[in-house]
Design an enzyme around this catalytic site. Structure first.
Site, PDB file in Angstrom:
ATOM      1  N   GLU A 293       0.615  -1.073  -0.103  1.00 37.41           N
ATOM      2  CA  GLU A 293      -0.095   0.149  -0.147  1.00 37.41           C
ATOM      3  C   GLU A 293       1.001   1.241  -0.161  1.00 37.41           C
ATOM      4  O   GLU A 293       2.414   1.590   0.341  1.00 37.41           O
ATOM      5  CB  GLU A 293      -0.723  -0.168   1.207  1.00 37.41           C
ATOM      6  CG  GLU A 293      -1.449  -1.024   1.244  1.00 37.41           C
ATOM      7  CD  GLU A 293      -3.313  -1.419   2.304  1.00 37.41           C
ATOM      8  OE1 GLU A 293      -4.080  -1.606   2.159  1.00 37.41           O
ATOM      9  OE2 GLU A 293      -2.416  -1.042   3.655  1.00 37.41           O
TER      10      GLU A 293
ATOM     11  N   CYS B 216       3.345   8.607   1.431  1.00 38.08           N
ATOM     12  CA  CYS B 216       4.368   7.607   2.750  1.00 38.08           C
ATOM     13  C   CYS B 216       4.258   6.235   1.866  1.00 38.08           C
ATOM     14  O   CYS B 216       2.965   6.113   1.193  1.00 38.08           O
ATOM     15  CB  CYS B 216       2.946   7.430   3.447  1.00 38.08           C
ATOM     16  SG  CYS B 216       3.293   6.317   4.999  1.00 38.08           S
TER      17      CYS B 216
ATOM     18  N   CYS C  81       6.614  -7.197   6.379  1.00 36.12           N
ATOM     19  CA  CYS C  81       7.700  -7.091   7.664  1.00 36.12           C
ATOM     20  C   CYS C  81       7.969  -8.677   8.382  1.00 36.12           C
ATOM     21  O   CYS C  81       7.371  -9.038   8.606  1.00 36.12           O
ATOM     22  CB  CYS C  81       7.505  -5.803   7.920  1.00 36.12           C
ATOM     23  SG  CYS C  81       9.129  -5.057   9.160  1.00 36.12           S
TER      24      CYS C  81
ATOM     25  N   CYS D 269       6.831  -5.930  14.808  1.00 35.49           N
ATOM     26  CA  CYS D 269       6.637  -4.841  16.148  1.00 35.49           C
ATOM     27  C   CYS D 269       5.213  -5.098  16.645  1.00 35.49           C
ATOM     28  O   CYS D 269       4.650  -5.584  16.218  1.00 35.49           O
ATOM     29  CB  CYS D 269       7.264  -3.724  15.768  1.00 35.49           C
ATOM     30  SG  CYS D 269       8.265  -3.004  15.041  1.00 35.49           S
TER      31      CYS D 269
ATOM     32  N   CYS E 145       2.662  -3.321  15.490  1.00 36.76           N
ATOM     33  CA  CYS E 145       1.696  -2.746  14.339  1.00 36.76           C
ATOM     34  C   CYS E 145       1.102  -3.515  12.779  1.00 36.76           C
ATOM     35  O   CYS E 145       1.384  -5.110  13.152  1.00 36.76           O
ATOM     36  CB  CYS E 145       3.378  -2.453  13.460  1.00 36.76           C
ATOM     37  SG  CYS E 145       3.144  -2.558  11.375  1.00 36.76           S
TER      38      CYS E 145
ATOM     39  N   GLY F 209       7.200  -2.272   6.202  1.00 36.10           N
ATOM     40  CA  GLY F 209       8.089  -1.906   5.747  1.00 36.10           C
ATOM     41  C   GLY F 209       8.951  -1.985   6.362  1.00 36.10           C
ATOM     42  O   GLY F 209       8.421  -0.919   6.986  1.00 36.10           O
ATOM     43  N   GLU F 210      10.265  -2.617   6.375  1.00 33.97           N
ATOM     44  CA  GLU F 210      11.475  -2.032   6.805  1.00 33.97           C
ATOM     45  C   GLU F 210      12.771  -1.583   5.996  1.00 33.97           C
ATOM     46  O   GLU F 210      13.120  -2.705   5.687  1.00 33.97           O
ATOM     47  CB  GLU F 210      12.583  -3.174   8.480  1.00 33.97           C
ATOM     48  CG  GLU F 210      13.483  -2.624   8.412  1.00 33.97           C
ATOM     49  CD  GLU F 210      13.899  -1.309   9.483  1.00 33.97           C
ATOM     50  OE1 GLU F 210      13.311  -0.539  10.204  1.00 33.97           O
ATOM     51  OE2 GLU F 210      14.465  -0.086   8.441  1.00 33.97           O
TER      52      GLU F 210
ATOM     53  N   SER G 257      12.104   6.366   7.423  1.00 30.81           N
ATOM     54  CA  SER G 257      11.931   6.136   8.751  1.00 30.81           C
ATOM     55  C   SER G 257      12.495   4.315   9.718  1.00 30.81           C
ATOM     56  O   SER G 257      12.027   3.665   8.264  1.00 30.81           O
ATOM     57  CB  SER G 257      10.012   5.867   9.443  1.00 30.81           C
ATOM     58  OG  SER G 257      10.496   5.464  10.510  1.00 30.81           O
TER      59      SER G 257
ATOM     60  N   LEU H 273      11.371   4.950  18.401  1.00 28.92           N
ATOM     61  CA  LEU H 273      11.673   4.484  19.653  1.00 28.92           C
ATOM     62  C   LEU H 273      10.547   3.883  20.294  1.00 28.92           C
ATOM     63  O   LEU H 273      11.400   2.402  20.888  1.00 28.92           O
ATOM     64  CB  LEU H 273      12.189   5.891  19.825  1.00 28.92           C
ATOM     65  CG  LEU H 273      13.394   5.660  21.395  1.00 28.92           C
ATOM     66  CD1 LEU H 273      14.921   4.780  20.681  1.00 28.92           C
ATOM     67  CD2 LEU H 273      13.345   6.870  21.727  1.00 28.92           C
ATOM     68  N   HIS H 274      10.067   4.250  20.468  1.00 23.75           N
ATOM     69  CA  HIS H 274       8.466   3.882  20.919  1.00 23.75           C
ATOM     70  C   HIS H 274       8.265   3.771  22.952  1.00 23.75           C
ATOM     71  O   HIS H 274       7.247   3.267  23.169  1.00 23.75           O
ATOM     72  CB  HIS H 274       8.144   3.109  20.629  1.00 23.75           C
ATOM     73  CG  HIS H 274       6.954   3.109  19.424  1.00 23.75           C
ATOM     74  ND1 HIS H 274       6.821   4.388  18.507  1.00 23.75           N
ATOM     75  CD2 HIS H 274       8.034   2.164  18.036  1.00 23.75           C
ATOM     76  CE1 HIS H 274       6.520   3.762  16.915  1.00 23.75           C
ATOM     77  NE2 HIS H 274       7.085   2.981  17.254  1.00 23.75           N
TER      78      HIS H 274
ATOM     79  N   ASN I 160      -3.210   3.380  16.737  1.00 20.91           N
ATOM     80  CA  ASN I 160      -4.376   3.224  15.690  1.00 20.91           C
ATOM     81  C   ASN I 160      -4.344   1.357  15.894  1.00 20.91           C
ATOM     82  O   ASN I 160      -3.411   1.283  15.296  1.00 20.91           O
ATOM     83  CB  ASN I 160      -3.770   3.012  13.629  1.00 20.91           C
ATOM     84  CG  ASN I 160      -3.286   4.725  13.609  1.00 20.91           C
ATOM     85  OD1 ASN I 160      -4.664   5.852  14.145  1.00 20.91           O
ATOM     86  ND2 ASN I 160      -2.066   5.812  13.261  1.00 20.91           N
TER      87      ASN I 160
ATOM     88  N   CYS J  76      -1.375   5.587  10.176  1.00 24.02           N
ATOM     89  CA  CYS J  76       0.660   4.703  10.578  1.00 24.02           C
ATOM     90  C   CYS J  76      -0.201   3.780  11.107  1.00 24.02           C
ATOM     91  O   CYS J  76      -0.819   3.485  12.170  1.00 24.02           O
ATOM     92  CB  CYS J  76       1.167   5.519  11.672  1.00 24.02           C
ATOM     93  SG  CYS J  76       1.460   6.619  11.018  1.00 24.02           S
TER      94      CYS J  76
HETATM   95  N1  SAH Z   1       9.246   0.073   9.454  1.00 26.29           N
HETATM   96  C1  SAH Z   1       9.571   1.433   9.984  1.00 26.29           C
HETATM   97  C2  SAH Z   1       8.693   1.981   8.186  1.00 26.29           C
HETATM   98  C3  SAH Z   1       7.491   2.087   9.422  1.00 26.29           C
HETATM   99  S1  SAH Z   1       6.910   3.291   9.435  1.00 26.29           S
HETATM  100  C4  SAH Z   1       9.891   2.054  11.021  1.00 26.29           C
HETATM  101  O1  SAH Z   1       9.400   0.835  12.226  1.00 26.29           O
HETATM  102  O2  SAH Z   1      10.320   2.981  11.489  1.00 26.29           O
HETATM  103  C5  SAH Z   1       5.634   3.790  10.441  1.00 26.29           C
HETATM  104  C6  SAH Z   1       5.263   4.374  11.223  1.00 26.29           C
HETATM  105  O3  SAH Z   1       4.672   4.148  12.228  1.00 26.29           O
HETATM  106  C7  SAH Z   1       6.004   4.092  12.869  1.00 26.29           C
HETATM  107  O4  SAH Z   1       7.210   4.640  13.580  1.00 26.29           O
HETATM  108  C8  SAH Z   1       5.744   2.273  13.384  1.00 26.29           C
HETATM  109  O5  SAH Z   1       6.291   2.100  14.089  1.00 26.29           O
HETATM  110  C9  SAH Z   1       4.211   3.104  13.494  1.00 26.29           C
HETATM  111  N2  SAH Z   1       3.624   2.625  13.739  1.00 26.29           N
HETATM  112  C10 SAH Z   1       3.412   1.067  13.648  1.00 26.29           C
HETATM  113  N3  SAH Z   1       2.061   0.617  14.160  1.00 26.29           N
HETATM  114  C11 SAH Z   1       1.599   1.658  14.262  1.00 26.29           C
HETATM  115  C12 SAH Z   1      -0.141   1.651  14.748  1.00 26.29           C
HETATM  116  N4  SAH Z   1      -1.432   0.930  15.400  1.00 26.29           N
HETATM  117  N5  SAH Z   1      -0.563   3.476  15.555  1.00 26.29           N
HETATM  118  C13 SAH Z   1       0.880   4.019  15.309  1.00 26.29           C
HETATM  119  N6  SAH Z   1       1.665   4.152  14.690  1.00 26.29           N
HETATM  120  C14 SAH Z   1       1.907   2.589  14.403  1.00 26.29           C
END
Ligand code: SAH
Length: 382
Positions: free
Chosen positions: A97, A110, A117, A121, A124, A182-183, A214, A237-238, A313, A356
Site C-alpha cells: 500500500e 507515504c 515486514c 513490532c 503494528c 516494511g523496514e 523511517s 523509538l516507542h 491506530n 500509521c
Molecule cells: N519499519 C519502519 C517504517 C514503518 S514507519 C519503522 O519502523 O520506522 C511507520 C511508523 O508507524 C513507525 O514509527 C511505526 O512504529 C508506527 N506504527 C506502527 N504501527 C502503528 C500503529 N498501530 N499505530 C500508530 N503508529 C504505528
C-alpha cells in the site's frame, strides 16, 4: 521481434549513472539519460514515442529494450479527510500500500519498501502478516511516479483540462516518507538507489529534508546509510528503556537504545543533518506515563532530536489501546518542559485503514480476504 514486457529493463529502477550506462549500451550518448529522466519524472511520460526530442533511432531501441512500468493498481480508497490509499499488486496473492496525505501547502506520500515486514513490532498491523519480499527499486520509485501521475490527472479533471496536454503542472507531492509497509533499511540494496532518484535534479528533484526514511533501528545499516545518503532520518523509538523497547520493538534485543542513539548522532554529524525525528506511538498504560516522558526527555535532551507522538491506530486483533488525548498532551508537555521538541501526529485516513501501522496489504478476491498468508475471512462482494 519485440521483447516480452518482463524482459525489458524498467527504467524506473535505474538511478542516473545506471541509466547513462543503459543508454550507452543502446548506442547513444550518455547525456541522453538526462533528457529521458526529464520525460519520465518531470512530465510523467511512459511512452517513448512521445519523447520527441530524442533521436528516432533511440526511441525505437528504447521501445524494444526498455519500459516505464509502475506497480499495478488494485484499488484506490479515499478518506473523508482527503487522504488517499492505493492498494498495489506485488504478485497474484500479495499486495502493498501507499498513502497520500494532503495538507495545507504540502502533500506527503507515504510509500512502502517491502511486502510485509520481518521485524515483528507488537503494535503494528504490517508485522502480523509476516515478511513476503523486498520491493524492487522500480517498485519503490514507481509508487511516487504513479501517485504523481494520478494526482495530476485528477487536478486536470477538476480544472476541466484534457489529460494529454503538457507536463505535470504542479508539485502535488512535496514530501516523501518511507513509512509505509516494511523496514526500509532491511531492503538497503533497493532503497538507496530509489532515494537517489527521488533526490536527483533530473528525477523527482526533492530536497533531502523532504525525503524521510523511517527505521525501527537497524544500527549497522544506519552507519551504512550515513556513507551513501543524506535524507532525513526518523527512528521508531516507542519506549524510554530497553526492557520495554525489547517488548515493543524486538530488534532492540540486538541493538539497544544507547547503541541506537549513538548511530543517530553519528548520522547527523556525518551528513550534516539538523535533527533526528523519534517516533513514539502512544499506547494506553504501556508507554504513556509522565515518568516515562521524563525518562525519554533524559535520553534526548541536549541532542538534536524531535519527538513525534503518534496516537496508536488500532487494527483487528490488537491488544493495545490508544492513549487518551489528555494523556498525550501531558506526555508532550513533560517533554517540552525539559527542552525536548515534541509534536503530536494528527491521525489521518483512519476511516480507510490508511493511518500509521494500519497498512496490511489486504487482497480481496471473490471468495477470501487474505491478510498476508493468513486467510482471515470470507469477503462479501462489494
Ligand atoms: N519499519 C519502519 C517504517 C514503518 S514507519 C519503522 O519502523 O520506522 C511507520 C511508523 O508507524 C513507525 O514509527 C511505526 O512504529 C508506527 N506504527 C506502527 N504501527 C502503528 C500503529 N498501530 N499505530 C500508530 N503508529 C504505528
Amino acid at each position: 521481434m519485440s521483447t516480452p514486457a518482463t524482459e525489458r529493463t524498467n527504467l524506473l529502477g535505474l538511478p542516473r549513472p545506471a541509466l547513462e550506462e543503459f543508454v550507452r549500451s543502446l548506442g547513444s550518448r550518455p547525456f541522453r539519460a538526462r533528457q529521458l529522466m526529464s520525460w519520465i519524472y518531470k512530465r510523467g511520460a511512459a511512452a517513448f514515442a512521445d519523447m520527441t526530442d530524442l533521436a528516432r533511432e533511440l526511441r525505437v531501441r528504447l521501445k524494444e529494450a526498455a519500459e516505464v512500468r509502475a506497480p499495478q493498481v488494485i484499488s484506490v480508497q479515499r478518506s473523508a479527510d482527503g487522504t488517499r490509499k492505493w492498494l498495489l499488486r506485488a504478485d497474484v496473492a500479495q499486495a502493498f500500500e501507499m498513502v497520500f496525505i494532503p495538507e495545507e501547502g504540502r502533500g506527503t506520500l507515504c510509500i512502502s519498501s517491502q511486502v510485509g515486514c520481518a521485524l515483528d513490532c507488537s503494535f503494528c498491523a504490517t508485522a502480523q502478516q509476516g515478511f513476503n519480499r523486498n520491493l524492487s527499486t522500480a517498485e519503490i520509485v514507481g509508487q511516487v511516479w504513479l501517485a504523481a501521475r494520478e494526482l495530476e490527472r485528477d487536478a486536470r479533471a477538476a480544472r476541466g483540462v484534457g489529460a494529454e496536454a503538457g507536463e505535470i503542472s504542479e508539485r502535488h507531492i512535496t514530501n516523501v516518507v518511507l513509512m509505509g509497509m516494511g523496514e526500509p533499511l532491511a531492503n538497503f540494496r533497493n532503497v538507496v538507489p530509489a532515494l537517489d532518484i527521488l533526490l536527483d535534479d533530473f528525477g523527482f528533484d526533492l530536497s533531502r529534508r523532504r525525503v524521510t526514511l523511517s527505521t525501527s533501528g537497524l544500527v549497522p545499516q544506519i552507519y551504512r546509510l550515513a556513507r551513501v545518503s543524506n535524507v532525513a532520518l526518523a527512528v521508531s523509538l516507542h519506549a524510554p528503556d530497553d526492557a520495554l523497547r525489547n517488548e515493543l520493538v524486538p530488534i532492540n534485543r540486538k541493538h539497544g537504545i544507547a547503541e541506537l542513539l549513538e548511530a543517530c548522532w553519528h548520522y547527523l554529524d556525518e551528513r550534516n543533518g539538523r535533527s533526528v525525528t523519534f517516533e513514539y506511538v502512544m499506547l494506553e498504560g504501556v508507554n504513556d506515563s509522565p515518568a516515562q516522558a521524563r525518562a525519554l526527555a533524559r535520553l534526548l535532551r541536549g541532542h538534536p532530536a524531535k519527538v513525534n507522538l503518534i496516537p496508536f491506530n488500532p487494527f483487528p486483533g490488537t491488544r493495545y489501546r490508544r492513549s487518551s488525548a489528555p494523556v498525550i498532551q501531558r506526555f508532550r508537555d513533560e517533554l517540552l518542559q525539559r527542552g525536548v521538541l515534541a509534536t503530536v501526529r494528527r491521525t489521518r485516513g483512519d476511516d480507510i485503514d490508511a493511518a500509521c501501522g494500519q497498512l496490511a496489504g489486504r487482497v480481496i478476491d471473490r471468495t477470501t480476504v487474505r491478510l498476508g498468508n493468513k486467510i482471515i475471512g470470507v469477503a462479501v462482494q462489494p
